[in-house]
Design an enzyme around this catalytic site. Structure first.
Site, PDB file in Angstrom:
ATOM      1  CG  ASN A 154      -1.845   1.173   1.281  1.00 50.92           C
ATOM      2  OD1 ASN A 154      -1.424   2.280   1.560  1.00 50.92           O
ATOM      3  ND2 ASN A 154      -3.123   0.942   1.026  1.00 50.92           N
ATOM      4  CB  CYS A 208      -3.882   8.748   3.989  1.00 49.90           C
ATOM      5  SG  CYS A 208      -3.517   8.954   5.753  1.00 49.90           S
ATOM      6  N   GLY A 237     -14.684  -1.742   4.604  1.00 46.36           N
ATOM      7  CA  GLY A 237     -15.422  -0.789   5.425  1.00 46.36           C
ATOM      8  C   GLY A 237     -16.402  -1.475   6.359  1.00 46.36           C
ATOM      9  N   GLY A 238     -16.007  -1.649   7.601  1.00 48.16           N
ATOM     10  CA  GLY A 238     -16.925  -2.140   8.618  1.00 48.16           C
ATOM     11  C   GLY A 238     -17.245  -3.624   8.566  1.00 48.16           C
ATOM     12  N   GLY A 259     -10.829  -4.377   8.222  1.00 51.44           N
ATOM     13  CA  GLY A 259      -9.990  -3.307   8.770  1.00 51.44           C
ATOM     14  C   GLY A 259     -10.056  -3.203  10.270  1.00 51.44           C
TER      15      GLY A 259
END
Lengths: 245, 303
Positions: B101, B132, B245-246, B267
């Protein structure tokens, strides 16, 4: 690191805002003073890291202060309830670094990890002097336990309600030197003052807001003489000479 | 019946679609003593820049309802340490897909850094972080404007032979225009989404909780929003998507894939449960069984 489900044996108030949590821990990874566990609490996203205060066969003891919603929720848990606990976290104190006489300097609940260290030092046949600092007499914890193990215990309270009136550094000036290694845990400003006041070698256990507690999120970084380190994994205990204080 | 969890992602074959997301799994090695990393379909390594970075002052993390905000600020040892130390060490114990990344503060920096990552044998895929929220004059600035995102994508695409995925920010009015701009500029795939810009205040101290004032919000609460953005981007683009995401369960992995994700990144859940990825992977076969799915790949983008 291992994930366990530990049953609460007891969870009681032992001093002002201070609680003692005893968990039935059948097979915890070997732990030394300064290492910590990370508790998951229903309704809270991040875990709560608490340092080991004591370990005996079949149980571990943790001390904590209710300082926010998470620790308040923890204090409401009762005997028999089960906690999701990560064990085997952090690098603890190096009891072997002390040759003969150790000096322990605690501020508030910094006394908790130093108590487990104190037991290890005694098992190694070392002489131990402990200086325990608190805001006031109602907050004093572990005094009897330290007295049972140490050659000498000196109390200090900010308001003078017990022991020497003032900071632990005020109490330090009343001590005879003669220790060869010191260990400290407490508020950052206190540990800085202790490291400046004491000339010999020693170690300090740092505190920082943590994310994972296991070294992979890089939320609890601190600066050291050898570059950035993670408080949760490279510490929380650091040698005095590693710190930039 | 034996379940097939494998997926094909931009020419790579992953044993399963589950990948710890960048920034929530260090450089992989940190957890190698806790479980066998080889159960993971891939690992997205911590965001790396050309030069080493200390990151932001602490506190860098704060608890929130259903998640957390962080402002680590891309602490990393720099690209040279990544390709010469971190990746070779990880390769000693991990055979799955390794994703670098990469972040930057200028188009040139993205290009230089990605070219170095591309030449590293242990890296399979480059994920370009234009999202970011915790660094100034970089990161998210490139991911909130279609032209800038396209410029970074083109520059990186020119110097890389390996698949290039662009990791997008959810902090935009129109995710589709950014996604399309990246696809048109040559991206091989997209990762979405990064964290949502957030903030907390300590009402006792009357100050922000985070030393950097603002940070990226992530965790279980963002799942529906992330899912919606993956679904929108998947309908608008032909390139594969890593959904992020989540995500906190095997059911949500399936949901992300139905929305259009080929692979699914986990994550913030890793922070509350470092064993989240292996537990989710272990739960996938029974969830597939219950839903009558024999090949996981067959459900991608079916909604």
């Amino acid at each position: 690191m291992e994930k366990h489900r530990f049953t609460i044996e007891s969870n009681r108030t032992v001093a002002a805002l201070t609680h003692r949590l005893v968990l039935k821990a059948d097979d915890p990874e070997l732990v030394v003073g300064g290492e910590f566990v990370n508790l998951s609490l229903d309704g809270f996203f991040l875990r709560r890291p608490l340092s080991l205060c004591d370990r005996e066969p079949g149980r571990i003891t943790l001390l904590y202060k209710t300082v926010g919603k998470g620790t308040e929720a923890l204090s409401a848990l009762r005997e028999g309830e089960v906690l999701d606990v990560l064990t085997g976290l952090g690098k603890g104190f190096d009891a072997a670094a002390c040759r003969k006489r150790a000096l322990l300097v605690a501020g508030g609940l910094g006394a908790a990890p130093l108590y487990l260290l104190c037991k290890e030092l005694k098992e190694r046949g070392r002489h131990v002097t402990a200086v325990l600092g608190f805001n006031k007499a109602e907050e004093i914890v572990l005094e009897e336990e330290f007295r049972a193990l140490c050659d000498k215990v000196v109390l200090a309270t900010l308001d003078g309600s017990a022991g020497v009136k003032g900071f632990v550094t005020d109490a330090l000036s009343t001590l005879d030197p003669g220790w060869d290694y010191f260990y400290t845990c407490g508020p950052l400003v206190m540990m800085k003052a202790v490291c400046r006041a004491l000339e010999g070698p020693g170690e300090a256990s740092l505190e920082e807001r943590m994310g994972c507690g296991a070294g992979f999120c890089y939320c609890c970084t601190c600066e050291t003489v050898s570059g950035p380190k993670r408080v949760c994994m490279d510490g929380p205990v650091f040698k005095k000479e590693e710190l930039t204080w | 019946m034996v379940k097939d969890l494998s997926v094909h992602l931009a020419g790579l074959r992953l044993s399963n679609p589950v990948i710890p997301a960048s920034g929530t799994f260090g450089f992989g090695l940190e957890l190698s003593g806790s479980f066998d990393l080889n159960v993971l379909g891939g690992i997205s390594l911590k965001g790396t820049t050309l030069e080493p970075r200390f990151g932001n002052p602490t506190p860098r993390v704060a608890e929130c309802e259903g998640g957390m905000i962080n402002s680590v600020g891309l602490q990393n040892p720099g690209i040279e340490a990544l390709v010469w130390e971190k990746v070779p060490a990880l390769r000693d114990c991990y055979r799955g897909a390794v994703i670098a990344n990469i972040s930057g503060f200028s188009v040139d920096e993205y290009r230089t850094c990605c070219a170095l990552a591309d030449r590293c044998d242990g890296i399979d895929l480059i994920e370009v972080n234009v999202s970011c929220p915790n660094v100034h004059n970089g990161g998210m600035a490139f991911g909130t404007d279609p032209a800038s995102a396209a410029a970074v994508t083109r520059a990186v695409r020119e110097v890389c032979r390996k698949p290039v995925f662009i990791k997008l920010s959810p902090n935009v009015t129109d995710i589709v225009s950014i996604a399309r701009a990246c696809e048109d500029a040559g991206a091989d795939g997209l990762t979405l989404v990064n964290t949502f810009l957030g903030m907390r205040i300590d009402i006792q101290r009357r100050k922000p909780v985070l030393a950097n004032t603002t940070g990226g919000f992530s965790g279980r609460a963002v799942f529906p929003v992330a899912l919606r953005m993956v679904w929108q981007a998947a309908r608008a683009c032909r390139i594969p998507i890593m959904g992020c995401g989540g995500v906190a369960s095997a059911e949500q992995v399936v949901e992300m894939m139905m929305a259009g994700a080929t692979a699914v990144q986990i994550g913030a859940e890793n922070l509350r449960n470092p064993f989240a990825c292996p537990e989710i992977i272990a739960a996938l076969p029974s969830v597939m069984d219950r839903l009558g799915i024999s090949r996981l790949e067959e459900i991608i983008g079916t909604v």
